[in-house]
Design a protein around this motif. Structure first.
Motif, PDB file in Angstrom:
ATOM      1  N   PRO A 160       0.845  -1.256  -0.098  1.00 63.15           N
ATOM      2  CA  PRO A 160      -0.464   0.131   0.216  1.00 63.15           C
ATOM      3  C   PRO A 160       0.767   1.173   0.210  1.00 63.15           C
ATOM      4  O   PRO A 160       1.856   1.241   0.900  1.00 63.15           O
ATOM      5  CB  PRO A 160      -0.686  -0.304   0.879  1.00 63.15           C
ATOM      6  CG  PRO A 160       0.328  -0.990   1.751  1.00 63.15           C
ATOM      7  CD  PRO A 160       0.545  -1.807   1.346  1.00 63.15           C
ATOM      8  N   GLY A 161       0.130   2.003  -0.901  1.00 59.92           N
ATOM      9  CA  GLY A 161       1.599   3.910  -1.127  1.00 59.92           C
ATOM     10  C   GLY A 161      -0.019   4.629  -0.591  1.00 59.92           C
ATOM     11  O   GLY A 161      -0.563   4.795   0.666  1.00 59.92           O
ATOM     12  N   ALA A 162       0.570   5.873  -1.311  1.00 60.04           N
ATOM     13  CA  ALA A 162      -0.667   6.779  -0.818  1.00 60.04           C
ATOM     14  C   ALA A 162      -2.309   6.899  -1.435  1.00 60.04           C
ATOM     15  O   ALA A 162      -1.945   7.285  -0.536  1.00 60.04           O
ATOM     16  CB  ALA A 162      -0.176   7.966  -2.437  1.00 60.04           C
ATOM     17  N   GLU A 163      -2.314   5.749  -2.100  1.00 63.17           N
ATOM     18  CA  GLU A 163      -3.583   5.297  -1.822  1.00 63.17           C
ATOM     19  C   GLU A 163      -5.289   5.406  -0.792  1.00 63.17           C
ATOM     20  O   GLU A 163      -5.839   5.730  -0.566  1.00 63.17           O
ATOM     21  CB  GLU A 163      -4.020   4.569  -2.898  1.00 63.17           C
ATOM     22  CG  GLU A 163      -4.405   3.472  -2.441  1.00 63.17           C
ATOM     23  CD  GLU A 163      -2.452   2.948  -2.514  1.00 63.17           C
ATOM     24  OE1 GLU A 163      -1.918   1.858  -2.256  1.00 63.17           O
ATOM     25  OE2 GLU A 163      -1.922   3.716  -3.293  1.00 63.17           O
ATOM     26  N   LEU A 164      -3.357   4.855   0.203  1.00 64.68           N
ATOM     27  CA  LEU A 164      -4.442   4.477   1.651  1.00 64.68           C
ATOM     28  C   LEU A 164      -4.345   5.317   1.985  1.00 64.68           C
ATOM     29  O   LEU A 164      -5.048   5.614   3.254  1.00 64.68           O
ATOM     30  CB  LEU A 164      -3.834   3.269   1.573  1.00 64.68           C
ATOM     31  CG  LEU A 164      -3.802   2.693   3.690  1.00 64.68           C
ATOM     32  CD1 LEU A 164      -5.137   1.673   2.923  1.00 64.68           C
ATOM     33  CD2 LEU A 164      -3.539   0.930   4.025  1.00 64.68           C
ATOM     34  N   GLU A 165      -3.637   6.026   2.121  1.00 65.61           N
ATOM     35  CA  GLU A 165      -3.202   7.463   3.227  1.00 65.61           C
ATOM     36  C   GLU A 165      -4.663   8.498   2.800  1.00 65.61           C
ATOM     37  O   GLU A 165      -4.646  10.142   3.158  1.00 65.61           O
ATOM     38  CB  GLU A 165      -2.132   8.332   3.234  1.00 65.61           C
ATOM     39  CG  GLU A 165      -0.521   7.589   3.028  1.00 65.61           C
ATOM     40  CD  GLU A 165       0.488   7.987   2.949  1.00 65.61           C
ATOM     41  OE1 GLU A 165       0.675   9.093   1.475  1.00 65.61           O
ATOM     42  OE2 GLU A 165       1.559   8.553   4.277  1.00 65.61           O
ATOM     43  N   LEU A 166      -5.807   8.601   1.301  1.00 65.89           N
ATOM     44  CA  LEU A 166      -6.346   9.244   1.172  1.00 65.89           C
ATOM     45  C   LEU A 166      -7.726   8.970   1.642  1.00 65.89           C
ATOM     46  O   LEU A 166      -8.335   8.985   1.358  1.00 65.89           O
ATOM     47  CB  LEU A 166      -6.490   9.497  -0.465  1.00 65.89           C
ATOM     48  CG  LEU A 166      -4.985   9.863  -0.950  1.00 65.89           C
ATOM     49  CD1 LEU A 166      -5.143  10.297  -2.204  1.00 65.89           C
ATOM     50  CD2 LEU A 166      -4.951  11.615  -0.870  1.00 65.89           C
ATOM     51  N   VAL A 167      -7.966   8.091   2.303  1.00 64.49           N
ATOM     52  CA  VAL A 167      -9.087   6.966   2.757  1.00 64.49           C
ATOM     53  C   VAL A 167      -9.688   7.798   4.446  1.00 64.49           C
ATOM     54  O   VAL A 167      -8.748   8.435   5.362  1.00 64.49           O
ATOM     55  CB  VAL A 167      -8.952   5.704   3.528  1.00 64.49           C
ATOM     56  CG1 VAL A 167     -10.319   5.442   4.211  1.00 64.49           C
ATOM     57  CG2 VAL A 167      -8.909   5.091   2.096  1.00 64.49           C
ATOM     58  N   THR A 168     -10.597   8.738   4.107  1.00 64.48           N
ATOM     59  CA  THR A 168     -11.616   9.522   4.832  1.00 64.48           C
ATOM     60  C   THR A 168     -11.983   8.697   5.878  1.00 64.48           C
ATOM     61  O   THR A 168     -12.868   8.267   5.280  1.00 64.48           O
ATOM     62  CB  THR A 168     -11.472  10.772   4.758  1.00 64.48           C
ATOM     63  OG1 THR A 168     -12.831  11.201   3.885  1.00 64.48           O
ATOM     64  CG2 THR A 168     -10.173  11.466   3.228  1.00 64.48           C
ATOM     65  N   PRO A 169     -12.747   9.435   6.694  1.00 67.22           N
ATOM     66  CA  PRO A 169     -13.517   9.049   7.575  1.00 67.22           C
ATOM     67  C   PRO A 169     -14.720   9.142   6.653  1.00 67.22           C
ATOM     68  O   PRO A 169     -15.791   8.099   6.881  1.00 67.22           O
ATOM     69  CB  PRO A 169     -13.544   9.797   9.173  1.00 67.22           C
ATOM     70  CG  PRO A 169     -12.256  10.649   8.894  1.00 67.22           C
ATOM     71  CD  PRO A 169     -11.406  10.424   7.812  1.00 67.22           C
ATOM     72  N   LEU A 192      -6.409   3.459   8.628  1.00 67.68           N
ATOM     73  CA  LEU A 192      -5.433   2.433   8.754  1.00 67.68           C
ATOM     74  C   LEU A 192      -3.995   3.141   8.564  1.00 67.68           C
ATOM     75  O   LEU A 192      -3.567   4.490   8.604  1.00 67.68           O
ATOM     76  CB  LEU A 192      -5.052   1.420   7.787  1.00 67.68           C
ATOM     77  CG  LEU A 192      -5.205   0.232   7.662  1.00 67.68           C
ATOM     78  CD1 LEU A 192      -6.923   0.050   7.885  1.00 67.68           C
ATOM     79  CD2 LEU A 192      -4.543  -0.995   6.554  1.00 67.68           C
ATOM     80  N   PHE A 193      -2.891   2.863   9.762  1.00 68.70           N
ATOM     81  CA  PHE A 193      -1.761   3.690  10.011  1.00 68.70           C
ATOM     82  C   PHE A 193      -1.134   2.922   8.861  1.00 68.70           C
ATOM     83  O   PHE A 193       0.035   2.134   9.176  1.00 68.70           O
ATOM     84  CB  PHE A 193      -0.642   3.178  11.274  1.00 68.70           C
ATOM     85  CG  PHE A 193       0.452   3.561  11.320  1.00 68.70           C
ATOM     86  CD1 PHE A 193       1.092   5.020  10.915  1.00 68.70           C
ATOM     87  CD2 PHE A 193       0.961   2.741  12.687  1.00 68.70           C
ATOM     88  CE1 PHE A 193       1.921   4.932  11.144  1.00 68.70           C
ATOM     89  CE2 PHE A 193       2.261   4.198  13.310  1.00 68.70           C
ATOM     90  CZ  PHE A 193       3.091   4.549  12.197  1.00 68.70           C
ATOM     91  N   VAL A 194      -0.589   3.718   8.020  1.00 70.63           N
ATOM     92  CA  VAL A 194      -0.233   3.695   6.887  1.00 70.63           C
ATOM     93  C   VAL A 194       1.025   3.014   6.732  1.00 70.63           C
ATOM     94  O   VAL A 194       1.799   2.179   6.333  1.00 70.63           O
ATOM     95  CB  VAL A 194      -0.245   4.563   5.414  1.00 70.63           C
ATOM     96  CG1 VAL A 194       0.580   4.368   4.048  1.00 70.63           C
ATOM     97  CG2 VAL A 194      -1.791   4.714   5.760  1.00 70.63           C
ATOM     98  N   GLU A 195       1.944   3.887   7.654  1.00 75.22           N
ATOM     99  CA  GLU A 195       3.308   3.130   6.973  1.00 75.22           C
ATOM    100  C   GLU A 195       3.585   2.206   8.138  1.00 75.22           C
ATOM    101  O   GLU A 195       4.412   1.668   8.025  1.00 75.22           O
ATOM    102  CB  GLU A 195       4.380   4.760   9.027  1.00 75.22           C
ATOM    103  CG  GLU A 195       4.782   5.917   7.786  1.00 75.22           C
ATOM    104  CD  GLU A 195       3.086   6.610   7.681  1.00 75.22           C
ATOM    105  OE1 GLU A 195       2.357   6.193   8.381  1.00 75.22           O
ATOM    106  OE2 GLU A 195       3.335   7.230   7.000  1.00 75.22           O
ATOM    107  N   GLU A 196       2.716   1.764   9.121  1.00 74.82           N
ATOM    108  CA  GLU A 196       2.654   0.216   9.498  1.00 74.82           C
ATOM    109  C   GLU A 196       2.509  -0.951   8.287  1.00 74.82           C
ATOM    110  O   GLU A 196       2.715  -2.401   9.114  1.00 74.82           O
ATOM    111  CB  GLU A 196       2.064   0.172  11.480  1.00 74.82           C
ATOM    112  CG  GLU A 196       1.998  -0.611  12.077  1.00 74.82           C
ATOM    113  CD  GLU A 196       3.414  -1.020  12.563  1.00 74.82           C
ATOM    114  OE1 GLU A 196       3.588  -2.189  12.580  1.00 74.82           O
ATOM    115  OE2 GLU A 196       4.316  -0.264  12.824  1.00 74.82           O
TER     116      GLU A 196
END
Length: 420
Positions: A31-40, A52-56
């Motif tokens: 997973p990359g930047a796309e996962l960081e764009l998921v908002t509540p 999700l905590f993307v780095e982990e």
């Protein structure tokens, strides 16, 4: 444009005649930047229960890929879908095809107004847009956090690949990405006659297909795979492969059991991990065989899945309960993908560490339980040779498991080495 160094220059192949033969080549997506764009606000629309905590999640996924590389022991075994798409996008024809099909796929997004500008983006810019929905143009689309679960994009059966038809709009662009890779990546040039596309109007996702043997396949009729999808897949398998038997498992149409592999996986030649409340039911299995015409099936109703499989495979099977014998533990650990093991070789499987009672059950069935970290440390300076003992490898998946998919969900095997 040259092929990126991370992408093998050799041709790929389709070769899966069993769920448990030694892994040779697999498609994944860290997973990359796309996962960081998921908002509540968007998470449910994007099929995520949590943020999700993307780095982990990335660290956990990289550890899983390291397991695959160690067990396979060959360069080019683990293929990142982003690398495959980047290579495909080196072709102007591929970029134009992606934009054209995307405009048809999502007419409500009015992408047609920017079709020329999208096709004119650089390969890396279009790749970023394909995954994240973001671009330098005055338009945006939803990101693709579910690309993490590459299993659902397709299924390889014997020497053919079936492209999925996703059940939800949130995943439609993922199937398009795979189609562009298959049709434009040079590594698949010799395989295009072995690709099966399903008609419009049916749904099928790869998590609902398991290969028991060259002649026997399991299909889930689930929340994500329609009865029409089951019928079309079965017809294609009967007409184009050596498959002669399809066992259709009727699943509850709910998120907890969205695919067959969330309640059932093979871990060795004679062992499966199952979620008992569903897999011990009677009357939820239909046996399909080819009829006299392509439109006809010969059908029968076996008493249950275990009986049907043992008869078709001609050997006894042990059904290992996810979560052990306690119904509460079974439900809790199935929710966190306790039944979703992925076999790297016969009797060498990986699952989420958090499913404690499932791993205890594996231990009782003769598996040595080890952490992924200790496995990789032990074999850091030497090759791993499967077959000496049964291993159940615990993967840290505290973040990945919150995406509601396990190790099998995150893998699309292209090839396994048949035994015997």
């Amino acid at each position: 444009m040259s092929t990126p160094a991370s992408v093998p220059t050799v041709s790929f192949r389709f070769a899966v005649v069993s769920e448990i033969d030694p892994l040779q080549q697999v498609i994944v997506h860290t997973p990359g930047a796309e996962l960081e764009l998921v908002t509540p606000e968007q998470r449910l629309t994007l099929l995520f229960d949590d943020i999700l905590f993307v780095e982990e999640a990335q660290a956990e996924h990289r550890q899983m890929c390291a397991l695959f590389e160690k067990v396979v022991g060959a360069e080019g075994a683990v293929l990142q879908i982003t690398d495959l798409l980047r290579t495909a996008f080196a072709s102007e024809e591929a970029r134009e095809a992606f934009v054209e099909q995307l405009c048809r796929l999502q007419p409500e997004a009015n992408l047609q107004a920017f079709a020329r500008e999208l096709a004119a983006l650089s390969p890396d810019e279009l790749l970023h847009f394909a995954l994240t929905g973001q671009s330098p143009l005055p338009l945006n689309a939803f990101p693709l956090p579910n690309l993490l679960f590459t299993r659902d994009l397709a299924a390889v059966v014997n020497d053919h690949l079936i492209v999925s038809h996703p059940a939800t709009a949130a995943r439609a662009r993922e199937s398009l990405i795979l189609r562009v890779i298959l049709e434009h990546h040079p590594g698949f040039a010799g395989l295009r006659e072995r690709i099966i596309y399903l008609p419009e109007g049916v749904t099928f996702e790869g998590g609902d297909l398991l290969v028991a043997s060259p002649e026997v396949v399991l299909l889930g009729h689930s929340e994500r795979t329609s009865l029409g999808g089951v019928a079309h897949v079965a017809r294609a398998l009967f007409s184009r492969t050596s498959v002669r038997h399809v066992l259709v498992v009727d699943l509850p149409k709910q998120r907890a059991s969205m695919h067959l592999d969330t309640v059932f996986t093979f871990v060795s030649a004679d062992e499966c991990v199952v979620f008992p409340p569903i897999l011990h039911q009677e009357g939820n299995v239909l046996h399909l065989m080819a009829g006299d015409t392509p439109e006809q099936f010969v059908t029968e109703m076996p008493p249950d899945l275990k009986t049907a499989l043992e008869r078709l495979l001609d050997r006894p099977l042990t059904f290992i309960p996810c979560g052990g014998d306690n119904p509460v533990h079974q439900k809790r650990e199935q929710w966190t993908d306790g039944a979703n093991f992925f076999a790297l070789a016969p009797g060498v499987v990986v699952g989420y560490e958090r499913n404690h009672y499932t791993f205890e059950e594996m231990r009782r069935h003769g598996y040595r339980v080890v952490t992924a970290e200790s496995f990789l440390s032990y074999y850091a300076e030497s090759p791993f040779v499967p077959g000496t003992e049964k291993l159940a490898i615990k993967l840290e998946g505290n973040e990945l498991s919150r995406g509601r998919g396990g190790p099998r969900c995150m893998t699309l095997p292209l090839a396994r080495q048949p035994l015997g």
